[in-house]
Structure formats: structure tokens, C-alpha cells
Design a protein around this motif. Structure first.
Motif, PDB file in Angstrom:
ATOM      1  N   GLN A 270       3.437   4.316  11.121  1.00 46.82           N
ATOM      2  CA  GLN A 270       3.269   3.294  12.153  1.00 46.82           C
ATOM      3  C   GLN A 270       2.022   2.443  11.896  1.00 46.82           C
ATOM      4  O   GLN A 270       2.036   1.229  12.115  1.00 46.82           O
ATOM      5  CB  GLN A 270       3.184   3.964  13.530  1.00 46.82           C
ATOM      6  N   THR A 271       0.951   3.078  11.439  1.00 46.26           N
ATOM      7  CA  THR A 271      -0.277   2.330  11.157  1.00 46.26           C
ATOM      8  C   THR A 271      -0.086   1.395   9.974  1.00 46.26           C
ATOM      9  O   THR A 271      -0.528   0.236  10.003  1.00 46.26           O
ATOM     10  CB  THR A 271      -1.440   3.301  10.882  1.00 46.26           C
ATOM     11  N   VAL A 272       0.578   1.876   8.926  1.00 47.89           N
ATOM     12  CA  VAL A 272       0.815   1.043   7.741  1.00 47.89           C
ATOM     13  C   VAL A 272       1.696  -0.148   8.106  1.00 47.89           C
ATOM     14  O   VAL A 272       1.434  -1.286   7.676  1.00 47.89           O
ATOM     15  CB  VAL A 272       1.439   1.882   6.620  1.00 47.89           C
ATOM     16  N   ASP A 273       2.747   0.057   8.888  1.00 53.76           N
ATOM     17  CA  ASP A 273       3.607  -1.053   9.303  1.00 53.76           C
ATOM     18  C   ASP A 273       2.826  -2.086  10.112  1.00 53.76           C
ATOM     19  O   ASP A 273       2.953  -3.304   9.898  1.00 53.76           O
ATOM     20  CB  ASP A 273       4.780  -0.530  10.144  1.00 53.76           C
ATOM     21  N   ALA A 274       2.024  -1.619  11.058  1.00 47.57           N
ATOM     22  CA  ALA A 274       1.226  -2.540  11.872  1.00 47.57           C
ATOM     23  C   ALA A 274       0.234  -3.309  11.006  1.00 47.57           C
ATOM     24  O   ALA A 274       0.022  -4.511  11.204  1.00 47.57           O
ATOM     25  CB  ALA A 274       0.492  -1.758  12.962  1.00 47.57           C
ATOM     26  N   LEU A 275      -0.336  -2.647  10.027  1.00 51.79           N
ATOM     27  CA  LEU A 275      -1.284  -3.291   9.128  1.00 51.79           C
ATOM     28  C   LEU A 275      -0.608  -4.380   8.304  1.00 51.79           C
ATOM     29  O   LEU A 275      -1.168  -5.472   8.109  1.00 51.79           O
ATOM     30  CB  LEU A 275      -1.920  -2.245   8.213  1.00 51.79           C
ATOM     31  N   LYS A 276       0.600  -4.125   7.834  1.00 49.07           N
ATOM     32  CA  LYS A 276       1.341  -5.130   7.065  1.00 49.07           C
ATOM     33  C   LYS A 276       1.586  -6.388   7.891  1.00 49.07           C
ATOM     34  O   LYS A 276       1.415  -7.515   7.404  1.00 49.07           O
ATOM     35  CB  LYS A 276       2.672  -4.548   6.585  1.00 49.07           C
ATOM     36  N   VAL A 277       1.991  -6.213   9.140  1.00 48.72           N
ATOM     37  CA  VAL A 277       2.257  -7.364  10.002  1.00 48.72           C
ATOM     38  C   VAL A 277       0.962  -8.118  10.286  1.00 48.72           C
ATOM     39  O   VAL A 277       0.906  -9.351  10.199  1.00 48.72           O
ATOM     40  CB  VAL A 277       2.928  -6.912  11.311  1.00 48.72           C
ATOM     41  N   TRP A 278      -0.100  -7.380  10.606  1.00 41.73           N
ATOM     42  CA  TRP A 278      -1.385  -8.010  10.889  1.00 41.73           C
ATOM     43  C   TRP A 278      -1.891  -8.779   9.684  1.00 41.73           C
ATOM     44  O   TRP A 278      -2.348  -9.933   9.812  1.00 41.73           O
ATOM     45  CB  TRP A 278      -2.399  -6.932  11.297  1.00 41.73           C
ATOM     46  N   GLN A 279      -1.784  -8.201   8.493  1.00 40.53           N
ATOM     47  CA  GLN A 279      -2.245  -8.883   7.285  1.00 40.53           C
ATOM     48  C   GLN A 279      -1.441 -10.165   7.046  1.00 40.53           C
ATOM     49  O   GLN A 279      -2.000 -11.204   6.694  1.00 40.53           O
ATOM     50  CB  GLN A 279      -2.122  -7.954   6.071  1.00 40.53           C
ATOM     51  N   ALA A 280      -0.121 -10.085   7.238  1.00 40.18           N
ATOM     52  CA  ALA A 280       0.714 -11.265   7.005  1.00 40.18           C
ATOM     53  C   ALA A 280       0.366 -12.378   7.982  1.00 40.18           C
ATOM     54  O   ALA A 280       0.253 -13.554   7.608  1.00 40.18           O
ATOM     55  CB  ALA A 280       2.188 -10.893   7.138  1.00 40.18           C
ATOM     56  N   LEU A 281       0.173 -12.033   9.244  1.00 44.08           N
ATOM     57  CA  LEU A 281      -0.129 -13.050  10.252  1.00 44.08           C
ATOM     58  C   LEU A 281      -1.552 -13.587  10.121  1.00 44.08           C
ATOM     59  O   LEU A 281      -1.855 -14.663  10.594  1.00 44.08           O
ATOM     60  CB  LEU A 281       0.081 -12.458  11.644  1.00 44.08           C
ATOM     61  N   SER A 282      -2.417 -12.803   9.487  1.00 43.62           N
ATOM     62  CA  SER A 282      -3.798 -13.225   9.299  1.00 43.62           C
ATOM     63  C   SER A 282      -4.017 -13.890   7.935  1.00 43.62           C
ATOM     64  O   SER A 282      -5.148 -14.192   7.570  1.00 43.62           O
ATOM     65  CB  SER A 282      -4.727 -12.003   9.404  1.00 43.62           C
ATOM     66  N   ASN A 283      -2.908 -14.090   7.192  1.00 44.37           N
ATOM     67  CA  ASN A 283      -2.984 -14.648   5.848  1.00 44.37           C
ATOM     68  C   ASN A 283      -3.861 -13.830   4.933  1.00 44.37           C
ATOM     69  O   ASN A 283      -4.582 -14.352   4.083  1.00 44.37           O
ATOM     70  CB  ASN A 283      -3.493 -16.104   5.886  1.00 44.37           C
ATOM     71  N   ARG A 284      -3.837 -12.504   5.136  1.00 40.22           N
ATOM     72  CA  ARG A 284      -4.596 -11.605   4.285  1.00 40.22           C
ATOM     73  C   ARG A 284      -3.710 -11.110   3.145  1.00 40.22           C
ATOM     74  O   ARG A 284      -2.496 -11.084   3.265  1.00 40.22           O
ATOM     75  CB  ARG A 284      -5.126 -10.401   5.089  1.00 40.22           C
ATOM     76  N   SER A 285      -4.354 -10.705   2.065  1.00 41.92           N
ATOM     77  CA  SER A 285      -3.589 -10.181   0.931  1.00 41.92           C
ATOM     78  C   SER A 285      -2.974  -8.856   1.331  1.00 41.92           C
ATOM     79  O   SER A 285      -3.551  -8.088   2.086  1.00 41.92           O
ATOM     80  CB  SER A 285      -4.486  -9.983  -0.285  1.00 41.92           C
ATOM     81  N   THR A 286      -1.764  -8.574   0.831  1.00 42.76           N
ATOM     82  CA  THR A 286      -1.088  -7.339   1.155  1.00 42.76           C
ATOM     83  C   THR A 286      -1.172  -6.367   0.010  1.00 42.76           C
ATOM     84  O   THR A 286      -1.549  -6.713  -1.071  1.00 42.76           O
ATOM     85  CB  THR A 286       0.379  -7.601   1.500  1.00 42.76           C
TER      86      THR A 286
END
Length: 286
Positions: A270-286
Motif C-alpha cells: 500500500q505504501t509503495v502504490d501510494a508513493l508511485k501515485v504521489w511521485q507521478a502527480l508531483s512530477n518526481r522520478s519513479t
């Protein structure tokens, strides 16, 4: 000894692994204990523990943190021999899993034994607040997580008091880092943890989480946060331990957004999934 100020580390050197601090890392919790507050007894069987570790790796865990002794409030102390009996078969089976292996222990004897097995990180709730603990890790290349705790697990929640919790915790961590540096330990091996829930009430915990960037600037070290399923989450949500996943993920994302480099969690997927979404919306590298 006064140390020349250095720039904040861009890596965390953890034994065989070098972690890039430009992105957050998820540390999966593996408690091989009968009495941890959240999952005590679930993974005391070695095969169950190994299955859990591999499931967390498959879910995206960057680090596996193994604990053989519960550090929940009022937890009884454990002998070093009993702790090693719980840890040894799991560590030997996981040491070549491809991820850094962290050991959650404050006992120098256990530290030495685990480093001899090749573990990559020693995570000490007492912040290496002993010359013997510093000696145990000084000559290795392992990563060190230096945590703050007021009191002991048996006493830490008995009305904890600070003059200024943010200042007091930062001062302790900086002092311990200086001791480790004096022992010849390189700065890029060091990580600090303000110890959410370890001798802190809800107001203390909130204040520490709201000042993580400041902690990083003061210590020049990587910052680790462990708030998963803790009483703080229950106090804020009203949920029992087994229903604190959503609150824990929210706290982990807040911590990562405000300066944490590593989050220590039970709910890896759950944490990894949330991190992926947050990174994508923040224009952060995945």
C-alpha cells in the motif's frame, strides 16, 4: 572534537548497498517476535517469516528490517542469546535476497554477530548510546540508524516531558553523530530517526514530523521515520491497530514529502502504490 560542517549526504552507504537519497526508500518491517504491538506472533515461525520477507520484496520494499525483540511500550527485555536464536535462521536465509538487510537491535553482542553474517544496516533504538555499541559497528561498512528514545521500552510512555522536543531530539542525535564520527565512521553511513512514539506523546510526535526538513539540515544525515500503525495513528483516527493502514500510509507520504528519506512500514504494498501515485502527480522520478 569539533567536526568541519559537511554537506548533507546524497547517499546512505549500507554495507553491500548504496542507497540514492534523491528518492524515498521503503523499509519493510519483519518482526520475528511473539509480542510486537502490531504483528507479534505472526512471523515467529521461520518459514512464515521468510514468506513475509519475500512478499514485501515482491511488493517493492527497498530494505528488510528484522527485529528479534519487541520494543513496544512495556515490552520485557530479552537475552542476547534468545534474540540471536530468533534472528539467525532468518538472516542466513535472506542475506542474499538482493536487498539490504537491517537488524533492529541495541545489543552490541547481537550487532557483532549479525555483522559477521553480512547484514547491511544496524538500527539501534538507543542511538548507539554506548561506547561498546559504537565499537561493535565502527570497523564495518554497515549503515547505522541512530534513533532517539526517552527512557526505555518499559518506561518511555510514562508521561514523557521535554523542554523543547524538536530541539532536544536534534541535540541528542547530533551528539551521537559526533561520537560516531569521532570513532572514524564515515558520514554517509549515518541515518537519524527522531523515534516517533518512543517516549513521546501525540503533540511531541506531530511537532517532530512537522520539522523533518530542519532535522535533516541540522544533522546532515539521511532521515528515517517509523510511524506505521503506532498509537499516534490510532489517536488521530480512532482506529484499532489492525485498521491503521490508511492512516499509516498518509503519515508515510507526509514524512516523505517533508524530508524523510526512508519510511519504515508494515504495509509495504500500500505504501509503495501510494508513493508511485504521489511521485507521478508531483512530477518526481519513479
Amino acid at each position: 572534537m569539533q567536526h568541519t560542517p559537511h554537506a548533507p549526504s546524497r547517499i546512505w552507504q549500507c554495507g553491500r548497498h548504496t542507497l540514492d537519497l534523491s528518492r524515498p526508500h521503503v523499509m519493510g518491517i519483519l518482526n520475528v517476535t511473539p509480542d510486537s504491538f502490531s504483528d507479534g506472533g505472526h512471523f515467529i515461525d521461520p518459514q512464515a517469516a521468510l514468506d513475509r520477507a519475500h512478499a514485501m520484496i515482491d511488493a517493492g520494499a527497498d530494505i528488510i528490517d528484522i527485529g528479534g525483540e519487541s520494543t513496544r511500550p512495556n515490552a520485557p527485555a530479552l537475552s542476547a542469546c534468545e534474540e540471536l536464536c530468533r534472528l539467525m535462521p532468518i538472516v542466513q536465509a535472506l542475506i542474499d535476497c538482493g536487498k539490504p538487510i537491517s537488524i533492529d537491535t541495541y545489543k552490541p553482542y547481537v550487532m557483532r554477530a549479525m555483522l559477521a553474517e553480512g547484514v547491511d544496516i544496524i538500527n539501534d533504538i538507543r542511538g548507539f548510546n554506548s561506547p561498546v555499541a559504537i565499537d561493535a559497528v565502527a570497523d564495518s561498512n554497515c549503515g547505522l540508524c541512530v534513533m532517539h528514545m526517552q527512557g526505555t521500552p518499559q518506561t518511555m510512555q510514562n508521561e514523557p516531558i521535554y523542554d523543547d522536543v524538536v530541539r532536544d531530539v536534534a541535540c541528542f542525535l547530533k551528539q551521537q553523530l559526533c561520537r560516531l564520527l569521532d570513532a572514524g565512521i564515515k558520514p554517509d553511513r549515518l541515518c537519524v530517526d527522531p523515534g516517533i512514539g518512543f517516549g513521546k506523546n501525540l503533540a511531541h510526535n506531530i511537532a517532530l514530523l512537522q520539522t523533518l526538513n530542519d532535522l535533516h539540515e541540522k544533522t546532515k544525515a539521511a532521515v528515517l521515520i517509523g510511524v506505521s500503525r503506532k498509537r499516534m495513528i490510532g489517536d488521530l483516527t480512532g482506529q484499532p491497530t489492525e485498521q491503521r493502514t490508511a492512516g499509516s500510509v498518509a503519515a508515510a507520504l507526509y514524512a516523505m514529502a517533508h524530508g524523510a528519506h526512508v519510511v519504515r512500514v508494515h504495509d509495504v504494498a500500500q505504501t509503495v502504490d501510494a508513493l508511485k501515485v504521489w511521485q507521478a502527480l508531483s512530477n518526481r522520478s519513479t
